[in-house]
Design a protein around this motif. Structure first.
Motif, PDB file in Angstrom:
ATOM      1  N   ALA A  37       0.823  -1.207   0.000  1.00 35.01           N
ATOM      2  CA  ALA A  37       0.000   0.000   0.000  1.00 35.01           C
ATOM      3  C   ALA A  37       0.854   1.253   0.000  1.00 35.01           C
ATOM      4  N   GLN A  38       1.652   1.446  -1.030  1.00 34.86           N
ATOM      5  CA  GLN A  38       2.567   2.585  -1.097  1.00 34.86           C
ATOM      6  C   GLN A  38       1.840   3.917  -1.152  1.00 34.86           C
ATOM      7  N   LEU A  39       0.752   3.992  -1.888  1.00 37.42           N
ATOM      8  CA  LEU A  39       0.025   5.263  -1.971  1.00 37.42           C
ATOM      9  C   LEU A  39      -0.436   5.714  -0.593  1.00 37.42           C
ATOM     10  N   LEU A  40      -0.982   4.817   0.184  1.00 33.78           N
ATOM     11  CA  LEU A  40      -1.472   5.183   1.501  1.00 33.78           C
ATOM     12  C   LEU A  40      -0.326   5.517   2.444  1.00 33.78           C
ATOM     13  N   GLU A  41       0.776   4.793   2.362  1.00 33.86           N
ATOM     14  CA  GLU A  41       1.961   5.135   3.165  1.00 33.86           C
ATOM     15  C   GLU A  41       2.429   6.546   2.839  1.00 33.86           C
ATOM     16  N   ASP A  42       2.478   6.874   1.563  1.00 35.93           N
ATOM     17  CA  ASP A  42       2.925   8.209   1.167  1.00 35.93           C
ATOM     18  C   ASP A  42       1.919   9.285   1.570  1.00 35.93           C
ATOM     19  N   SER A  43       0.629   8.960   1.541  1.00 35.36           N
ATOM     20  CA  SER A  43      -0.366   9.906   2.025  1.00 35.36           C
ATOM     21  C   SER A  43      -0.077  10.274   3.472  1.00 35.36           C
ATOM     22  N   LEU A  44       0.177   9.275   4.278  1.00 35.84           N
ATOM     23  CA  LEU A  44       0.407   9.501   5.703  1.00 35.84           C
ATOM     24  C   LEU A  44       1.778  10.114   5.986  1.00 35.84           C
ATOM     25  N   LEU A  45       2.821   9.508   5.444  1.00 39.27           N
ATOM     26  CA  LEU A  45       4.186   9.886   5.820  1.00 39.27           C
ATOM     27  C   LEU A  45       4.744  11.064   5.018  1.00 39.27           C
ATOM     28  N   VAL A  46       4.279  11.259   3.814  1.00 41.70           N
ATOM     29  CA  VAL A  46       4.765  12.371   2.995  1.00 41.70           C
ATOM     30  C   VAL A  46       3.830  13.569   3.118  1.00 41.70           C
ATOM     31  N   ILE A  47       2.552  13.366   2.850  1.00 46.00           N
ATOM     32  CA  ILE A  47       1.620  14.501   2.851  1.00 46.00           C
ATOM     33  C   ILE A  47       1.301  14.958   4.271  1.00 46.00           C
ATOM     34  N   TRP A  48       0.805  14.080   5.111  1.00 48.04           N
ATOM     35  CA  TRP A  48       0.321  14.495   6.430  1.00 48.04           C
ATOM     36  C   TRP A  48       1.450  14.843   7.396  1.00 48.04           C
ATOM     37  N   ASN A  49       2.655  14.382   7.157  1.00 43.97           N
ATOM     38  CA  ASN A  49       3.790  14.718   8.030  1.00 43.97           C
ATOM     39  C   ASN A  49       4.531  15.973   7.586  1.00 43.97           C
ATOM     40  N   ASP A  50       4.305  16.446   6.380  1.00 38.01           N
ATOM     41  CA  ASP A  50       5.056  17.586   5.852  1.00 38.01           C
ATOM     42  C   ASP A  50       4.401  18.894   6.294  1.00 38.01           C
ATOM     43  N   ARG A  51       5.177  19.791   6.866  1.00 41.97           N
ATOM     44  CA  ARG A  51       4.643  21.087   7.318  1.00 41.97           C
ATOM     45  C   ARG A  51       4.754  22.174   6.254  1.00 41.97           C
ATOM     46  N   ASN A  52       5.238  21.843   5.079  1.00 38.79           N
ATOM     47  CA  ASN A  52       5.347  22.805   3.983  1.00 38.79           C
ATOM     48  C   ASN A  52       4.133  22.629   3.065  1.00 38.79           C
ATOM     49  N   ALA A  53       3.232  23.597   3.051  1.00 39.03           N
ATOM     50  CA  ALA A  53       1.980  23.492   2.300  1.00 39.03           C
ATOM     51  C   ALA A  53       2.204  23.342   0.798  1.00 39.03           C
ATOM     52  N   ASP A  54       3.201  24.021   0.242  1.00 40.70           N
ATOM     53  CA  ASP A  54       3.464  23.919  -1.197  1.00 40.70           C
ATOM     54  C   ASP A  54       3.942  22.524  -1.578  1.00 40.70           C
ATOM     55  N   ARG A  55       4.831  21.947  -0.770  1.00 40.51           N
ATOM     56  CA  ARG A  55       5.307  20.585  -1.034  1.00 40.51           C
ATOM     57  C   ARG A  55       4.174  19.583  -0.899  1.00 40.51           C
ATOM     58  N   ARG A  56       3.334  19.770   0.124  1.00 37.48           N
ATOM     59  CA  ARG A  56       2.187  18.871   0.308  1.00 37.48           C
ATOM     60  C   ARG A  56       1.280  18.900  -0.910  1.00 37.48           C
ATOM     61  N   LEU A  57       0.975  20.107  -1.388  1.00 33.98           N
ATOM     62  CA  LEU A  57       0.091  20.253  -2.541  1.00 33.98           C
ATOM     63  C   LEU A  57       0.681  19.564  -3.773  1.00 33.98           C
ATOM     64  N   GLU A  58       1.965  19.715  -3.964  1.00 35.50           N
ATOM     65  CA  GLU A  58       2.631  19.044  -5.088  1.00 35.50           C
ATOM     66  C   GLU A  58       2.540  17.523  -4.950  1.00 35.50           C
ATOM     67  N   ALA A  59       2.764  17.011  -3.751  1.00 32.26           N
ATOM     68  CA  ALA A  59       2.684  15.568  -3.520  1.00 32.26           C
ATOM     69  C   ALA A  59       1.268  15.048  -3.727  1.00 32.26           C
ATOM     70  N   MET A  60       0.279  15.835  -3.361  1.00 31.74           N
ATOM     71  CA  MET A  60      -1.120  15.409  -3.511  1.00 31.74           C
ATOM     72  C   MET A  60      -1.446  15.078  -4.962  1.00 31.74           C
ATOM     73  N   HIS A  61      -0.884  15.830  -5.886  1.00 32.40           N
ATOM     74  CA  HIS A  61      -1.157  15.591  -7.304  1.00 32.40           C
ATOM     75  C   HIS A  61      -0.653  14.225  -7.756  1.00 32.40           C
ATOM     76  N   LYS A  62       0.294  13.646  -7.051  1.00 29.00           N
ATOM     77  CA  LYS A  62       0.865  12.342  -7.409  1.00 29.00           C
ATOM     78  C   LYS A  62       0.252  11.202  -6.611  1.00 29.00           C
ATOM     79  N   ILE A  63      -0.496  11.525  -5.563  1.00 29.10           N
ATOM     80  CA  ILE A  63      -1.012  10.495  -4.668  1.00 29.10           C
ATOM     81  C   ILE A  63      -2.533  10.470  -4.640  1.00 29.10           C
ATOM     82  N   TYR A  64      -3.184  11.626  -4.715  1.00 29.66           N
ATOM     83  CA  TYR A  64      -4.639  11.752  -4.606  1.00 29.66           C
ATOM     84  C   TYR A  64      -5.277  12.046  -5.948  1.00 29.66           C
TER      85      TYR A  64
END
Length: 152
Positions: A37-64
């Motif tokens: 379940a790599q997508l879900l791991e990245d949702s939790l560990l990359v998106i939800w753990n990152d405090r940089n809103a711009d980086r989170r938004l960029e990651a969302m386009h690849k995961i969500y």
């Protein structure tokens, strides 16, 4: 503790620092969703753990998926789309100390188009302040729906 207060933190050395690892050593692309379940791991560990809103938004386009629906509880409406989820994460992270982070408590699981991850939230090495499980429904290799289940 409010349901939404379960989401905040910053990446640690133990958390993934990149997005879905979709290349095998010879450079051939593979669909890891079929094996873990790599997508879900990245949702939790990359998106939800990152405090940089711009980086989170960029990651969302690849995961969500663009119209992702995030369900925090059965009582509330879904949070829909990248920007609404990103705004929610920013709001929640502002409520928690910087050292708070999500950590997986066991290997993620996948069953066809559904992925499950169990996690804790808090300072690494100390008792967590929250624990729960995320369930993701995958469509076209992106998370289409995300459900939060907090442990009581």
């Amino acid at each position: 503790m409010a349901v939404t207060s379960a989401r905040a933190g910053s990446l640690s050395g133990n958390a993934r620092t990149g997005l879905a690892h979709s290349l095998i050593p010879n450079g051939q692309k593979v669909n890891l969703m079929t094996t873990k379940a790599q997508l879900l791991e990245d949702s939790l560990l990359v998106i939800w753990n990152d405090r940089n809103a711009d980086r989170r938004l960029e990651a969302m386009h690849k995961i969500y998926a663009p119209d992702i629906h995030f369900y925090e509880s059965n009582a509330g409406n879904a949070v829909v789309g990248y920007q609404e989820i990103n705004d929610l994460i920013s709001k929640l992270q502002a409520e928690w100390p910087l050292e708070f982070q999500f950590q997986l408590t066991k290997p993620t699981q996948v069953n066809h188009t559904t992925q499950v991850a169990s996690w804790v939230l808090g300072p690494e090495g100390l008792n967590p302040v929250a624990a729960g499980m995320d369930v993701a429904v995958i469509e076209d290799e992106l998370i289409k729906s995300l459900y939060l289940f907090l442990d009581a």
